[in-house]
Design a protein around this motif. Structure first.
Motif, short mmCIF file in Angstrom:
data_model
loop_
_atom_site.label_atom_id
_atom_site.label_comp_id
_atom_site.label_asym_id
_atom_site.label_seq_id
_atom_site.Cartn_x
_atom_site.Cartn_y
_atom_site.Cartn_z
N HIS A 51 0.54 -1.33 0.14
CA HIS A 51 -0.07 -0.15 0.23
C HIS A 51 0.59 1.06 -0.02
O HIS A 51 1.80 1.64 0.59
CB HIS A 51 -1.13 0.22 1.25
N THR A 53 1.62 4.52 1.48
CA THR A 53 1.11 5.28 2.30
C THR A 53 2.36 5.57 2.76
O THR A 53 3.92 5.43 2.54
CB THR A 53 -0.21 4.34 2.86
N GLU A 55 3.94 5.50 5.61
CA GLU A 55 4.68 4.75 6.40
C GLU A 55 5.24 3.99 5.76
O GLU A 55 6.92 3.41 5.50
CB GLU A 55 3.95 3.95 7.27
N THR A 56 4.76 3.56 4.51
CA THR A 56 5.63 2.11 3.46
C THR A 56 6.89 3.02 2.79
O THR A 56 8.10 3.01 2.15
CB THR A 56 4.70 2.34 2.15
N ASP A 125 2.41 -7.96 -0.64
CA ASP A 125 1.01 -7.16 0.77
C ASP A 125 -0.29 -7.97 0.08
O ASP A 125 -1.00 -7.43 -0.82
CB ASP A 125 0.68 -6.02 1.15
N LEU A 341 -8.45 1.49 4.44
CA LEU A 341 -6.95 2.06 3.17
C LEU A 341 -7.60 2.73 1.89
O LEU A 341 -6.93 3.71 1.99
CB LEU A 341 -6.45 0.77 3.01
N GLU A 345 -7.10 5.90 6.28
CA GLU A 345 -5.26 6.24 6.04
C GLU A 345 -4.13 5.27 6.18
O GLU A 345 -3.11 4.81 6.00
CB GLU A 345 -4.16 7.56 6.43
N GLY A 346 -4.90 3.64 6.63
CA GLY A 346 -4.58 2.42 6.95
C GLY A 346 -3.94 2.92 8.56
O GLY A 346 -4.63 4.10 9.34
N HIS A 347 -3.58 1.66 8.95
CA HIS A 347 -2.63 1.52 10.11
C HIS A 347 -2.11 2.97 10.53
O HIS A 347 -1.13 3.22 9.74
CB HIS A 347 -2.32 0.23 10.29
N MET A 352 2.58 0.46 12.29
CA MET A 352 3.52 -0.01 10.98
C MET A 352 5.04 0.07 10.96
O MET A 352 6.02 -0.47 10.57
CB MET A 352 3.05 1.26 9.97
N PHE A 356 7.23 -2.96 9.62
CA PHE A 356 8.08 -2.19 8.35
C PHE A 356 9.52 -2.86 8.67
O PHE A 356 10.54 -2.82 7.78
CB PHE A 356 7.78 -1.50 7.81
N1 ADE Z 1 -1.94 -1.55 6.00
C1 ADE Z 1 -2.39 -1.11 6.83
N2 ADE Z 1 -2.14 0.09 6.99
C2 ADE Z 1 -1.06 0.12 6.35
C3 ADE Z 1 -0.31 1.47 6.25
N3 ADE Z 1 -0.39 2.63 7.07
N4 ADE Z 1 1.02 2.15 5.47
C4 ADE Z 1 1.05 0.72 4.68
N5 ADE Z 1 0.46 -0.72 4.76
C5 ADE Z 1 -0.91 -0.69 5.56
#
Ligand code: ADE
Length: 418
Positions: A51, A53, A55-56, A125, A341, A345-347, A352, A356
């Motif tokens: 994803h 984001t 965080e990624t 993922d 998501l 905005e996902g977790h 994360m 990660f």
């Molecule tokens: N999966 C769930 N939340 C996420 C995030 N914030 N970034 C990447 N992968 C996710």
């Protein structure tokens, strides 16, 4: 540099978001700092399907700091943060192929653009990258040392590939690390799913009957948080042990037919097809809300809804109203895709951080040990898992006790009884 994103001019906002997330990711940050000195990934090409984001973004930046070239595409057509994608390209020189809302053919085109870079390690993922590689792009497999997989659904697919003897390179199942699924699946999905439902609908949860379909780690998290907001939580679960656990955790447990008659909101998180299927859809009440937090958009039977409705209209961003032939209105959030998501905005970054950190250290582990690994699905080495827990505690300013020598000896003895 190749890329395909919505708009490079969004980079400014994306940069701020990436920096904001970075502050909440101390474990990944420390790994990135070590990587930038030691360059353990020098010469490695990584193809990542995650994803896209903020965080990624911090993960791929850390991998780049370690010396890798990273090529990133989305692991879901609706989860990309376009501003983050723009900043990765503009500010970090990382090739991204991802646009929020892309259609299926663009989604697979982007996966193929990443595979064109001939990765030495794949990061997935949901396993779409590796499954495309083992299907239409087999010629590239010889170059791959190994891969990682982030999520429950992906691990299930990969185990099935391994059992059928078709998996051609080793995989580390990041999802199986305790510092991943105990936290990301439970607290991450718990919070971000509620966030997605609320951002999409702005409904009051207090007093609503909130049906959680599936009581795995993610379902447990969502049930816990929905209860915290005052909802009456009902659990639907096919596994008798998990159903019993849900009952003793204090929830009502019912089958789909009974839950259909009373539920206000149905949230699927099973990893399986049609978890919210005909039984629920034909019996649910007027103005029922349906959302999914499982990886793929197969959990709500959208075909049934299409066949049995007279019209569909978008009533709010991420909310589609199906007007059924019998006059009931049913609302589907985020087109039945991951609501956390798609509509949020996902977790949060703080959780994360651990997921990660597992990804980054697993990539390094594969790069350094690929000759010793067979084409199987491996767990994250437990030293890595424990180290991440220790680093996370340290970042929170928490000290824990250690066993004394006497206690260690007691635990390894068998002679002493009553
Ligand atoms: N999966 C769930 N939340 C996420 C995030 N914030 N970034 C990447 N992968 C996710």
């Amino acid at each position: 540099m190749e890329f395909d994103i919505r708009d490079i001019n969004l980079a400014g906002e994306g940069k701020n978001k990436i920096e904001w997330a970075r502050e909440e990711m101390p474990v990944l940050r420390s790994i990135g700092e070590e990587f930038s000195v030691k360059k353990p990934l020098k010469g490695l090409v990584i193809g990542a399907c995650l994803h896209v984001t903020s965080e990624t973004a911090n993960l791929v930046i850390a991998l780049k700091e370690g010396g890798a070239s990273v090529f990133l595409c989305a692991s879901n057509p609706l989860s990309t943060q376009d501003d983050v994608a723009a900043s990765l390209v503009k500010d970090h020189g990382i090739s991204v192929f991802a646009i929020k809302g892309e259609d299926n053919s663009t989604y697979y085109d982007h996966i193929n653009r990443v595979l064109d870079m001939n990765p030495g390690i794949t990061m997935d993922d949901g396993a779409d990258l590796i499954s495309t590689l083992h299907g239409k792009r087999k010629e590239l497999i010889a170059n791959v040392l190994g891969g990682t997989e982030e999520t429950t659904t992906g691990v299930i697919r990969l185990r099935s590939m391994a059992e059928k003897g078709v998996l051609r390179y080793p995989i580390i199942a990041v999802n199986e690390a305790k510092t991943k699924h105990f936290f990301d699946n439970r607290y991450g999905t718990g919070q971000s799913t509620i966030d997605g439902i609320l951002r999409a609908t702005n409904i009051l949860l207090a007093g609503k009957r909130f049906v959680v379909v599936g009581y795995g780690w993610c379902g447990r998290g969502v049930a816990m948080r929905a209860r915290g907001m005052g909802a009456n939580v009902i659990v639907v679960e096919v596994d008798p042990l998990k159903a019993l656990e849900a009952k003793m955790d204090g929830y009502e447990v019912m089958n789909s037919a009974d839950a259909a008659k009373v539920g206000d909101i149905f949230l699927s998180v099973t990893g399986n097809k049609n978890a919210v299927g005909k039984t629920i859809l034909e019996n649910c009440r007027d103005r029922t809300i349906l959302a999914n937090a499982g990886h793929f958009d197969v959990e709500i039977d959208l075909e049934y809804l299409k066949r049995n409705s007279v019209c569909v209209r978008r009533v709010r961003p991420f909310v589609d109203e199906y007007l059924m032939k019998d006059g009931r209105r049913i609302y589907v959030l985020a087109e039945g895709r991951l609501v956390n998501l798609g509509a949020a905005e996902g977790h949060p970054a703080s959780v994360m951080d651990m997921s990660f950190a597992n990804q980054a250290l697993s990539v390094r582990y594969i790069y350094e040990n690929s000759e010793k690994l067979a084409p199987e699905v491996y767990s994250v080495p437990s030293e890595i898992d424990k180290m991440i827990a220790r680093l996370k505690l340290k970042s929170m300013g928490i000290d824990i006790d250690e066993l004394t020598q006497e206690q260690k000896e007691y635990l390894s003895s068998w002679e002493t009884g009553t």
